[in-house]
Design a protein around this motif. Sequence first.
Motif, mmCIF file in Angstrom:
data_model
loop_
_atom_site.group_PDB
_atom_site.id
_atom_site.type_symbol
_atom_site.label_atom_id
_atom_site.label_comp_id
_atom_site.label_asym_id
_atom_site.label_seq_id
_atom_site.Cartn_x
_atom_site.Cartn_y
_atom_site.Cartn_z
ATOM 1 N N TRP A 527 -100.203 11.018 -69.949
ATOM 2 C CA TRP A 527 -100.271 10.812 -71.396
ATOM 3 C C TRP A 527 -101.156 9.645 -71.796
ATOM 4 N N GLY A 528 -101.379 8.697 -70.917
ATOM 5 C CA GLY A 528 -102.191 7.537 -71.275
ATOM 6 C C GLY A 528 -103.680 7.794 -71.248
ATOM 7 N N ASN A 529 -104.080 9.001 -70.898
ATOM 8 C CA ASN A 529 -105.487 9.331 -70.740
ATOM 9 C C ASN A 529 -105.861 10.412 -71.756
ATOM 10 N N TYR A 540 -96.105 13.673 -73.219
ATOM 11 C CA TYR A 540 -96.700 12.648 -74.081
ATOM 12 C C TYR A 540 -95.654 11.615 -74.485
ATOM 13 N N TRP A 541 -95.752 10.419 -73.909
ATOM 14 C CA TRP A 541 -94.795 9.344 -74.184
ATOM 15 C C TRP A 541 -95.457 8.122 -74.807
ATOM 16 N N GLY A 542 -96.596 8.360 -75.495
ATOM 17 C CA GLY A 542 -97.192 7.254 -76.239
ATOM 18 C C GLY A 542 -96.230 6.741 -77.293
ATOM 19 N N TRP A 544 -92.593 6.027 -78.157
ATOM 20 C CA TRP A 544 -91.453 5.478 -77.429
ATOM 21 C C TRP A 544 -91.925 4.637 -76.254
ATOM 22 N N HIS A 545 -92.217 5.191 -75.095
ATOM 23 C CA HIS A 545 -92.550 4.356 -73.942
ATOM 24 C C HIS A 545 -93.812 3.540 -74.198
ATOM 25 N N GLY A 546 -94.776 4.124 -74.911
ATOM 26 C CA GLY A 546 -95.985 3.393 -75.260
ATOM 27 C C GLY A 546 -95.860 2.589 -76.536
ATOM 28 N N GLU A 547 -94.734 2.726 -77.239
ATOM 29 C CA GLU A 547 -94.435 2.007 -78.487
ATOM 30 C C GLU A 547 -95.464 2.272 -79.582
ATOM 31 N N GLU A 548 -96.149 3.400 -79.510
ATOM 32 C CA GLU A 548 -97.090 3.775 -80.558
ATOM 33 C C GLU A 548 -96.320 4.273 -81.785
ATOM 34 N N PRO A 549 -96.917 4.217 -82.970
ATOM 35 C CA PRO A 549 -96.239 4.715 -84.165
ATOM 36 C C PRO A 549 -96.074 6.228 -84.110
ATOM 37 N N VAL A 550 -95.134 6.744 -84.887
ATOM 38 C CA VAL A 550 -94.870 8.186 -84.852
ATOM 39 C C VAL A 550 -96.081 8.982 -85.334
ATOM 40 N N GLU A 551 -96.956 8.359 -86.100
ATOM 41 C CA GLU A 551 -98.161 9.060 -86.552
ATOM 42 C C GLU A 551 -99.069 9.460 -85.383
ATOM 43 N N PHE A 560 -100.287 21.922 -73.580
ATOM 44 C CA PHE A 560 -98.892 22.383 -73.561
ATOM 45 C C PHE A 560 -98.027 21.132 -73.503
ATOM 46 N N ALA A 561 -97.206 20.929 -74.526
ATOM 47 C CA ALA A 561 -96.383 19.720 -74.624
ATOM 48 C C ALA A 561 -95.047 19.984 -73.942
ATOM 49 N N SER A 562 -94.912 19.550 -72.689
ATOM 50 C CA SER A 562 -93.701 19.847 -71.927
ATOM 51 C C SER A 562 -92.684 18.717 -71.956
ATOM 52 N N GLU A 563 -93.024 17.554 -72.520
ATOM 53 C CA GLU A 563 -92.066 16.487 -72.814
ATOM 54 C C GLU A 563 -92.622 15.594 -73.916
ATOM 55 N N PHE A 564 -91.789 15.225 -74.856
ATOM 56 C CA PHE A 564 -92.076 14.221 -75.876
ATOM 57 C C PHE A 564 -90.788 14.028 -76.654
ATOM 58 N N GLY A 565 -90.595 12.853 -77.251
ATOM 59 C CA GLY A 565 -89.382 12.682 -78.028
ATOM 60 C C GLY A 565 -89.065 11.254 -78.406
ATOM 61 N N LEU A 566 -88.036 11.113 -79.216
ATOM 62 C CA LEU A 566 -87.466 9.828 -79.624
ATOM 63 C C LEU A 566 -85.946 9.938 -79.553
ATOM 64 N N PRO A 567 -85.260 8.851 -79.208
ATOM 65 C CA PRO A 567 -83.798 8.909 -79.134
ATOM 66 C C PRO A 567 -83.125 8.724 -80.490
ATOM 67 N N SER A 568 -81.845 9.068 -80.527
ATOM 68 C CA SER A 568 -81.013 8.821 -81.705
ATOM 69 C C SER A 568 -79.571 8.701 -81.251
ATOM 70 N N LEU A 569 -78.725 8.231 -82.136
ATOM 71 C CA LEU A 569 -77.302 8.129 -81.843
ATOM 72 C C LEU A 569 -76.592 9.429 -82.213
#
Length: 866
Positions: A527-529, A540-542, A544-551, A560-569
């Motif tokens: 994802w960093g490339n 793509y973990w820019g 959350w893990h990369g602390e990039e804005p949601v935009e 093909f996006a096989s992982e991406f996300g944000l946590p919640s309670l």
Amino acid sequence: MQSFNKKTNPDLNTHLINFQKIVTTIVLIFIVQTSVAQLKESLNLSLNSGWQFREANTERWMNATVPGCVHTDLVSNGVIEDVFNGSNEKNVQWIETKDWEYRSTFNIDEKLMAKENIDLVMEGLDTYADVFINETKVLEADNMFTGYTIPVKQFITNGQNTIRIYFHSAVNYVMPLFQASDVKYPADNDGAENKTSPYTRKAAYQFGWDIAPRMVGCGIWRSLKLEAWNGVKITDVYLRPIKITSKRAKYEAEVSLEATYSGPLQFIIRDYEDGELTAKKLIVNADNRKMKIKIPVSIKNPELWWPNGSGTQTLYDLDFEVVAGNDLYKTTKQIGVRTIEVINKADKDGKSFFVKVNELPTYMKGANYVPMDIFPSRVTPEQYSKLFADLKKSNFNMLRVWGGGIYESDEFYRLADENGILIWQDFMFSGTMYPVDSAFTERVRSEARYNIVRLHNHPSLALWCGNNEIQVAWDNWGWQKTYNITAAQATKMYDGYKKIFNEILPSEVEKSDSGMFYFASSPQSNWGNAAGLKSGDNHYWGVWHGEEPVESYQTNVPRFASEFGLPSLPEMNSIARFTTADDRNINSELMHNRMKSYKGLGLLEKYVDANYNAANDFEDFVYKTNVLQADAVTSAIEAQRISKPFCMGSLYWQLTDCWPGITWSSIDYYGKWKALQYRVKDAFEAVMITPQMEKNKVKLWIVDDKNIGFNATLDLRLINFTGKVLWNKDYKLKIKANESYALTIDSLFEELNEDGRKNVALECILFDSKGVISQRNLFFEKTKQLDLPAVEFEKDVCQYGKGYMLTLQSKTVAKNVCLTVVNGDADFSDNYFDMMPGEVRQVEITSPLSIEQVVANLKIRTMRKE
């Protein structure tokens, strides 16, 4: 005999091609020098009841549940408290250091004892287990993921018999290997100081993960039985597809037999062709050995199996029977007629990754699945049924079974077949390198063969993947430096990696599921490339893990996006089940323990504050994390879908939870939908519209996955938050099949000014002659910058079927409406939605509470800052 019994699971969005209704019967009889009169069937005796357990070398035996595990047995006997309550996780870590012993008795009658062969069939032992029948050791098990079938007739007698299973501590058992190793394997998620998990073929998430507590246990986690039979036993039937068309589906039935006699086997195949019975004969010799017989099988004018949203899920039952002397052995297999192909090759944009079903390129819509419990043996059939019902109504067509968990139950895959949910199946390897001595590689080979054979007939099975994130970690995460791995050690470790993932696993797939797509590791790109977004699948973990804005989701779209996300309670009612009032604080020790991600609650709070007004209290923080997760992940899905066919799949992280934690799930541990599950249902609609800002223009996309094309009307209204219409326009559109259609709108900005953008929205409704197809609202500023008015709802709750119907109306905009029945169990047909001024919204409520209790405890929250 072998017969076809057709089952059709109708899909509301039936594919354009309708195949002729048929009834096809194929009769297949195996005869061994006898008539078929007075046949006696093989016998099964369940061994799931009457179990006791104890800590090894102690005196106290306690009642045990099978299938089960030592943690849940200790809870049910009052030895430990519920491991999910409060901070009990840290109080039960001693369990992993102990050995545990299970025992039971069973009775054998003369009828069963008279059988020539009696096998002990164990579907799952966790993990290092010595199995004794009448105190004779019959097995030394060493793999949680493998079933075992052991001949035991010589060890049992008429009447009462004993079975005892001694489970060694999975940690202690491999500790000598860990201590003797000249390299420490990079198991970042293993929660212990001594990271022994790479040596053990056991569910990785139980050793600790950013989604899971550490619960390293043992037990009889799947069923076990005795199976008694004579002469010949069918061990597998693989329906290998040869050629599939709408006129005929041709298969080669590869029947695996175990024979304990010598003599001729006569196969009689009766196949209905154009209504006339034809017969074919085949004679082979059996001589006390395992053997495979290949038999052509075909279905004329088959109804195809389609994934959810593309057509029906027609299934055919195949009953196989073998007759040996006066004895009968039979089994049933189920197939769906379909072709499936994964296209993963170089193209003009880089390297593709997409799925073709029945020759049709199909956009994959779904999520990553983690086990629904840290103790998977206690997931019930009812939980599985509810899960797949949720998936179907949420417009899913794929799940990725993640490599840090388990190969799921037979029930799981059966429901996937029936509901049209394609399965991306990881092998159970994740987040580390592995030792490759001969004993370990043989375990891997046996595990792969066992699970491929168990699953290869399922029409829902779409692909095999060797592991989760190991290749990308080896290339990009700096393991070599972090774990002080020398060049020589690195060469040895990577040679071992290639041995497992480039040799053993693809070889086993080819042997037992030939033609099915396999690739070694997900993701194929980092994802960093930026170049990686053009190549294969991507995690793509820019954000959350990369602390990039949601935009960043808008501009970082992979093939093909096989992982991406944000946590919640989880929701407040779920949180109340494992906390006290004092724990319900963002700074409490318990809340920080429930967030296992190294990024922590602090980063989640930053994301909330960047997009919404700061939370007023803990309950408001829970609400806003849900809205954040839903807004962010659905924005990513929409950006991915409008990019098709460049991007052809959206599998967000993650669908389910294995414990009540603070994770990326859209359905919490208790089965309650978070905001994301409600919103992803809309984002995965077959036809989706999504408006977005581009400088001083609005660009609106219409994405069609229905594959039929249609005429529609697009109604746009620019409306202020109190209901005044500032601008409106209708567009007559012709949407082509399976395309992403873009429309640019710039004239409405004459009605806006800098201040006006904070209190207006664009209402977008797409409809045809049958009604509304899709609806979205566009707000022109971040939620925290909107000038949201006070909201007063007119509401009514009435009886509706077995539940209730809530009718809501507001005179002003209501942003992110959240419905809750305080301190009560309730499910909603919709939630966390926006309402335009004057809009009437009806929501079904399912609850065991009375209508008076629902009305009294119904709470409505919005994003309006009071």
